[in-house]
Design an enzyme around this catalytic site. Structure first.
Site, PDB file in Angstrom:
ATOM      1  N   CYS A 183     -31.040 -31.964   1.612  1.00 49.50           N
ATOM      2  CA  CYS A 183     -30.610 -33.100   0.963  1.00 49.50           C
ATOM      3  C   CYS A 183     -31.582 -34.270   1.640  1.00 49.50           C
ATOM      4  O   CYS A 183     -32.794 -34.373   1.323  1.00 49.50           O
ATOM      5  CB  CYS A 183     -29.226 -33.472   1.436  1.00 49.50           C
ATOM      6  SG  CYS A 183     -28.629 -34.860   0.342  1.00 49.50           S
ATOM      7  N   GLU A 201     -24.898 -24.707   1.931  1.00 54.98           N
ATOM      8  CA  GLU A 201     -23.523 -24.372   2.813  1.00 54.98           C
ATOM      9  C   GLU A 201     -22.281 -24.789   1.784  1.00 54.98           C
ATOM     10  O   GLU A 201     -21.286 -24.442   2.428  1.00 54.98           O
ATOM     11  CB  GLU A 201     -23.757 -25.158   3.916  1.00 54.98           C
ATOM     12  CG  GLU A 201     -23.326 -26.597   3.971  1.00 54.98           C
ATOM     13  CD  GLU A 201     -24.317 -27.755   3.367  1.00 54.98           C
ATOM     14  OE1 GLU A 201     -23.782 -28.905   3.123  1.00 54.98           O
ATOM     15  OE2 GLU A 201     -25.553 -27.266   3.049  1.00 54.98           O
ATOM     16  N   HIS A 239     -26.744 -28.573  -1.702  1.00 59.02           N
ATOM     17  CA  HIS A 239     -26.161 -28.134  -0.252  1.00 59.02           C
ATOM     18  C   HIS A 239     -25.820 -26.668  -0.288  1.00 59.02           C
ATOM     19  O   HIS A 239     -24.589 -26.394  -0.814  1.00 59.02           O
ATOM     20  CB  HIS A 239     -24.529 -28.982  -0.014  1.00 59.02           C
ATOM     21  CG  HIS A 239     -25.035 -30.329   0.620  1.00 59.02           C
ATOM     22  ND1 HIS A 239     -25.339 -30.448   1.820  1.00 59.02           N
ATOM     23  CD2 HIS A 239     -25.308 -31.462  -0.231  1.00 59.02           C
ATOM     24  CE1 HIS A 239     -25.339 -31.961   2.059  1.00 59.02           C
ATOM     25  NE2 HIS A 239     -25.650 -32.598   0.543  1.00 59.02           N
TER      26      HIS A 239
END
Length: 381
Positions: free
Chosen positions: A270, A357, A355
């Site tokens: 990001c 994750e 993202h």
């Protein structure tokens, strides 16, 4: 169920810098706050979103109409690495929260409290009973705006309108400084390999993904000089997500520019990807209304495969500015064609705008942490 003023309805407003305003019922903490007004299209994941440091300074509007149905899990539960299990940081990060309808009687086996009570204890103002779809339509047509949220019995709407016009100046301070650690923190995975994470507002899930792959983590402040980071002899470097305009992160950009020359494997997520791009000489720009939610489709340019990704960003890398930097686009957004990933053509350096994750999901792109781990190991063969 916690309620402001013993069950009495409390007035609340959202006022945009263009003068438009929305009146609703207040919950959370009675206060006024300047904020950048943004919207999130996710149906679930509000505990993770509200504690995501990338939302610092923002009023988060949920487009999904009913929020709070599964309550809030306990903030004391930690995983085997000592990280909070259900949240992305140790506090609520948003400046305010807006929903169409608040579920006041949540039901979930992990729920310890309701959303209103949690936000009250975290001292975050919130509003319900507003037309969140109409606010979203305004932001999509006019672009993201600054404004004010006010919760309380003694609100002055005209004063809020005046303050909304000055909200950007008041609310766009050094946001990254406010969410980064002030001194290094070590997380031990009992490994020979260590990743230095430059903390611009890192989510706990990013640290967890690295640790779960057998990588120690050294979490360092956003303004750490390159020399200080290199003295720890990291095997890899990750520049994290975070809030605000990447161009304001001058010291982090300077550090990244030096680290790009070392050949150490690097990964950006990001804001971290935007910082890598700026450090390489590329440019960034503000998106009209950003990408925030768990349903953003991204195309992998090397394979032609499309992934559904979790995103939270308001800026993007200018694809035209990549020429001559050594980087090329690796992912693009299917909806608007914006750059969603970068990869260096010769060095083990890459970044993604989304993202991997997740938290909240989907988890389709977690393999990128595997790729980063492989590049770290390859540098030591």
């Amino acid at each position: 169920m916690f309620s402001l003023s013993g069950g009495k309805k409390i007035k609340a407003y959202i006022v945009l810098e263009d003068g438009s305003h929305f009146e609703g019922e207040g919950f959370g903490y009675p206060a006024c706050a300047p904020c950048e007004v943004v919207f999130n299209t996710g149906m679930v994941g509000y505990p993770e979103s509200l504690t995501d440091p990338s939302y610092s300074g923002q009023l988060l509007i949920q487009t999904y109409p009913l929020i709070g149905s599964y309550g809030v899990p306990p903030m004391r539960e930690k995983d085997e690495y000592g990280l909070l299990r259900h949240f992305e940081s140790d506090r609520v990060q948003v400046a305010g929260f807006g929903v169409a309808e608040l579920q006041k009687s949540p039901s979930h086996w992990q729920s310890e409290t309701d959303l209103a009570g949690w936000l009250f204890r975290q001292k975050v103002p919130a509003i319900e009973g507003i037309d969140t779809r109409e606010i979203t339509k305004i932001l999509r047509s006019k672009g993201t705006m600054w404004g004010m949220i006010g919760v309380g019995d003694d609100l002055d709407l005209e004063l809020l309108k005046l303050e909304a016009m000055e909200a950007e100046e008041r609310g766009s301070a050094d946001l990254v400084k406010g969410v980064s650690v002030t001194s290094p923190i070590e997380y031990d995975a009992h490994s020979k390999r260590t990743i230095a994470v430059i903390d611009c507002g890192v989510k706990f899930s990013i640290i967890r993904e690295l640790l779960s792959r057998g990588l120690n983590v050294l979490r360092v402040p956003y303004d750490s000089p390159a020399g200080v980071i290199l003295r720890s002899e990291p095997d890899g470097i990750l520049i994290s997500n975070g809030p605000g305009d990447p161009a304001r992160c001058a010291r982090t950009i300077s550090t990244a520019a030096e680290l790009l020359e070392t050949g150490i494997p690097m990964m950006g997520i990001c804001l971290g990807t935007q910082i890598i791009a700026l450090a390489a000489g590329a440019a960034t720009y503000k998106l009209p209304y950003g990408h925030r939610g768990q349903n953003q489709p991204c195309l992998d340019l090397s394979t032609g495969r499309c992934y559904i990704t979790s995103q939270n960003h308001g800026y993007a890398v200018d694809s035209r500015s990549l020429q001559g930097t050594g980087f090329k686009a690796s992912f693009v957004n299917v909806n608007d064609g914006t750059v969603e990933g970068l990869r260096h053509e010769a060095k083990p350096i890459f970044g993604v705008q989304f993202h991997p994750e997740a938290s909240p999901g989907p988890c389709e792109t977690s393999f990128l942490f595997d790729e980063f781990t492989t590049e770290v190991e390859n540098c030591h063969r």
